[in-house]
Write a protein that holds these residues in place. Structure first.
Motif, short mmCIF file in Angstrom:
data_model
loop_
_atom_site.label_atom_id
_atom_site.label_comp_id
_atom_site.label_asym_id
_atom_site.label_seq_id
_atom_site.Cartn_x
_atom_site.Cartn_y
_atom_site.Cartn_z
N LEU A 15 0.90 -1.22 -0.01
CA LEU A 15 0.07 -0.02 -0.10
C LEU A 15 0.85 1.31 -0.04
O LEU A 15 0.44 2.20 -0.67
CB LEU A 15 -1.04 -0.08 1.15
CG LEU A 15 -2.10 -1.16 1.30
CD1 LEU A 15 -3.00 -0.90 2.49
CD2 LEU A 15 -2.83 -1.35 -0.02
N GLY A 79 -10.57 2.75 -0.54
CA GLY A 79 -10.32 1.88 -1.67
C GLY A 79 -11.05 2.17 -2.79
O GLY A 79 -10.42 2.37 -3.95
N TRP A 80 -12.43 2.15 -2.69
CA TRP A 80 -13.07 2.57 -3.91
C TRP A 80 -13.14 3.82 -4.35
O TRP A 80 -13.16 4.23 -5.51
CB TRP A 80 -14.68 2.09 -3.89
CG TRP A 80 -15.02 0.94 -3.89
CD1 TRP A 80 -15.64 0.12 -2.90
CD2 TRP A 80 -15.13 0.22 -5.01
NE1 TRP A 80 -15.75 -1.24 -3.51
CE2 TRP A 80 -15.43 -1.25 -4.72
CE3 TRP A 80 -14.86 0.46 -6.35
CZ2 TRP A 80 -15.68 -2.26 -5.78
CZ3 TRP A 80 -14.74 -0.41 -7.40
CH2 TRP A 80 -15.41 -1.95 -7.07
N TYR A 126 -5.89 9.22 3.95
CA TYR A 126 -5.53 7.81 4.27
C TYR A 126 -3.93 8.03 4.98
O TYR A 126 -3.63 7.50 6.13
CB TYR A 126 -5.43 7.12 3.30
CG TYR A 126 -5.03 5.64 3.50
CD1 TYR A 126 -5.94 4.62 4.02
CD2 TYR A 126 -3.66 5.29 3.51
CE1 TYR A 126 -5.37 3.19 4.59
CE2 TYR A 126 -3.24 3.85 3.90
CZ TYR A 126 -4.21 2.93 4.21
OH TYR A 126 -3.74 1.73 4.69
N PHE A 182 -5.40 -0.30 -7.53
CA PHE A 182 -6.34 -0.01 -6.35
C PHE A 182 -7.49 -0.89 -6.40
O PHE A 182 -8.07 -1.22 -5.30
CB PHE A 182 -6.71 1.36 -6.76
CG PHE A 182 -5.47 2.42 -6.37
CD1 PHE A 182 -4.90 2.29 -5.07
CD2 PHE A 182 -5.40 3.58 -7.20
CE1 PHE A 182 -3.91 3.23 -4.79
CE2 PHE A 182 -4.15 4.57 -6.84
CZ PHE A 182 -3.70 4.10 -5.60
N THR A 185 -6.57 -4.17 -4.70
CA THR A 185 -6.04 -4.06 -3.15
C THR A 185 -7.27 -3.21 -2.55
O THR A 185 -6.89 -2.93 -1.26
CB THR A 185 -4.67 -3.22 -3.14
OG1 THR A 185 -4.81 -1.98 -3.67
CG2 THR A 185 -3.67 -3.91 -3.65
N ARG A 186 -8.28 -2.83 -3.09
CA ARG A 186 -9.12 -1.96 -2.33
C ARG A 186 -9.43 -2.66 -0.82
O ARG A 186 -9.77 -1.66 -0.06
CB ARG A 186 -10.57 -1.86 -3.08
CG ARG A 186 -11.27 -3.03 -3.45
CD ARG A 186 -12.57 -2.62 -4.42
NE ARG A 186 -13.46 -3.95 -4.56
CZ ARG A 186 -13.01 -5.19 -5.03
NH1 ARG A 186 -12.23 -5.13 -5.89
NH2 ARG A 186 -13.92 -6.27 -5.16
N LYS A 187 -9.79 -3.66 -0.73
CA LYS A 187 -10.34 -4.16 0.57
C LYS A 187 -9.12 -4.03 1.73
O LYS A 187 -9.36 -3.82 2.79
CB LYS A 187 -10.61 -5.90 0.64
CG LYS A 187 -12.00 -5.97 -0.27
CD LYS A 187 -12.53 -7.45 -0.26
CE LYS A 187 -13.66 -7.79 -0.96
NZ LYS A 187 -13.99 -9.12 -0.91
N GLN A 188 -7.90 -4.32 1.07
CA GLN A 188 -6.74 -4.01 1.87
C GLN A 188 -6.53 -2.48 2.64
O GLN A 188 -6.40 -2.33 3.81
CB GLN A 188 -5.38 -4.42 1.50
CG GLN A 188 -5.17 -5.78 0.94
CD GLN A 188 -3.94 -5.96 0.27
OE1 GLN A 188 -2.63 -5.53 0.84
NE2 GLN A 188 -3.64 -6.69 -0.81
N TRP A 189 -6.97 -1.59 1.78
CA TRP A 189 -7.26 -0.33 1.95
C TRP A 189 -7.97 0.08 3.26
O TRP A 189 -7.67 0.63 4.27
CB TRP A 189 -7.33 0.54 1.08
CG TRP A 189 -6.53 0.81 -0.10
CD1 TRP A 189 -6.19 -0.16 -1.30
CD2 TRP A 189 -5.32 1.91 -0.08
NE1 TRP A 189 -5.11 0.37 -1.91
CE2 TRP A 189 -4.56 1.41 -1.21
CE3 TRP A 189 -4.77 2.81 0.83
CZ2 TRP A 189 -3.33 2.16 -1.56
CZ3 TRP A 189 -3.83 3.44 0.36
CH2 TRP A 189 -2.95 3.12 -0.90
N GLN A 190 -9.30 -0.63 3.09
CA GLN A 190 -10.28 -0.58 4.10
C GLN A 190 -9.94 -1.30 5.32
O GLN A 190 -9.96 -0.63 6.30
CB GLN A 190 -11.76 -1.27 3.37
CG GLN A 190 -12.31 -0.45 2.18
CD GLN A 190 -12.60 0.87 2.67
OE1 GLN A 190 -12.02 1.56 2.30
NE2 GLN A 190 -13.46 1.39 3.51
#
Length: 395
Positions: A15, A79-80, A126, A182, A185-190
């Motif tokens: 990330l 993420g989104w 973030y 992105f 990896t969107r769930k990792q950001w969340q």
């Protein structure tokens, strides 16, 4: 505070790498258009001032998305937000590459601004919650790398007798790849963001955040800072050549030194901030910025003027990322995202309005007013910063 320091150490290397790539990509389009403009203008048969339409549409989109980013983040998550905003930027750049008319291209500026403003505000929000001040400074240094790379990419393509359109398509494809990364990896950001919270905190509404005095002082701080940075960068060359008779080549080098000092300064600040507090670094930087302005304002000797220019760039370097880094502690978890969005929007307005306002001032009083003008802005910024630090942190 609802944010735990261990989360700063647990963030994914992937990330962090994507954040660096995103800041580089955020700077790339800024450098493309300046080099492409003569070719764009010739192809569409435009006047010199037609570029203002593209700049204006981009600014509108940027203001809308950055100002509302806090509310969007609470609805769809970071993420989104990164996926959609990066996709919007990619579509706009590809649209530039295939634009059949100038009106079509200028209209796409709104989409480009929406994407860029959302990426900027979303990533800064973030990063402020999950990264330390050192990483924030280095992230903003990578933006400078992107801005410096854009002209190289476009000029290389044009020098190879290729259309300016190719440059936008190449960068647009790179943005598509970043949007894909992105999305993956969107769930990792969340997950990363949620792990940073010890307890759930309801996000404040935009009106609630705007009701805090600290919010308005923060908005004014970013307005003044970006106005100081942009105004100096845009008018120094004209001052040195037109008013002080410096050869264009030498003046150009020193303006490049100014912008380069911003990038170098952020790299150095990432190291320094581990040794002194962010607050101390900012106070020293503001004092140095005022000294730098005074040195080229007084114009005692050419070498002192040039030292002042370099010192101003170095002094300004840590301010934007460090202001962002202090926002969560100052505003609290419920107001942080909204405030950062407001700050990014204020920065855009400040860069445009303070820079253009000096043009009106110079028409009446001359270019040598630049030193006085920037001194007043720098001093006001320092006073606002001290006033902001005296306020009690928001809950």
């Amino acid at each position: 505070m609802a944010h735990s320091t261990p989360s700063l150490r647990r963030h994914s290397t992937l990330l962090v790498g994507l954040a660096y790539a995103a800041f580089i990509s955020l700077g790339l389009p800024d450098g493309l258009t300046g080099v492409a403009w003569p070719s764009v203008r010739a192809e569409f048969g435009l006047s010199l001032d037609a570029l203002g339409a593209l700049v204006t549409s981009g600014t509108i989109g940027y203001l809308i998305s950055s100002f509302s980013s806090g509310r969007v983040l609470t609805k769809i998550g970071v993420g989104w937000l990164l996926v959609l905003s990066c996709l919007a930027t990619a579509v706009s750049l590809l649209g530039y590459g295939y634009a059949p008319t100038w009106i079509f291209m200028a209209s796409l500026g709104i989409l480009a601004g929406l994407g860029a403003g959302a990426i900027d505000a979303g990533l800064n929000t973030y990063a402020a919650d999950n990264f330390n001040p050192r990483t924030l400074n280095w992230l903003h240094a990578s933006f400078g790398l992107g801005a410096a790379s854009g002209p190289v990419i476009m000029s290389s393509i044009i020098s190879a007798n290729q259309s300016w359109r190719v440059g936008y398509v190449v960068v647009g494809i790179a943005q598509l790849l970043l949007a894909s990364a992105f999305a993956i990896t969107r769930k990792q950001w969340q997950t990363q963001h949620s792990e940073a919270a010890v307890e759930p905190v309801a996000s404040a509404t935009m009106l609630q955040t705007l009701g805090l005095p600290a919010t308005w002082l923060s908005i004014l701080l970013f307005f003044l800072y970006t106005g100081l940075e942009f105004c100096a960068g845009q008018w120094l060359y004209t001052l040195l050549t037109t008013s002080r008779g410096m050869p264009p080549g030498i003046a150009g080098v020193w303006v490049s030194v100014y912008w380069g000092s911003l990038t170098v300064g952020r790299l150095l600040s990432g190291v320094i901030v581990g040794r002194i507090s962010v607050l101390s670094l900012l106070r020293l930087s503001m004092l140095a910025a005022i000294i730098g302005v005074v040195l080229f304002w007084l114009n005692v000797a050419p070498w002192l003027t040039l030292i002042g220019i370099a010192l101003l760039g170095l002094a300004l370097a840590p301010m934007f990322p460090s202001f962002i880094a202090l926002t969560p502690a100052r505003m609290g978890p419920s107001h942080s995202a909204n405030t950062i969005g407001f700050q990014i929007a204020a920065a855009t307005l400040g860069g445009a309005s303070i820079t253009s306002s000096f043009g009106l001032l110079a028409d009446g009083l001359g270019l040598e007013m630049l030193g006085t003008y920037l001194f007043v802005v720098a001093l006001a910024m320092a006073l606002i910063f001290e006033g902001l630090n005296r306020l009690k942190p928001a809950e």
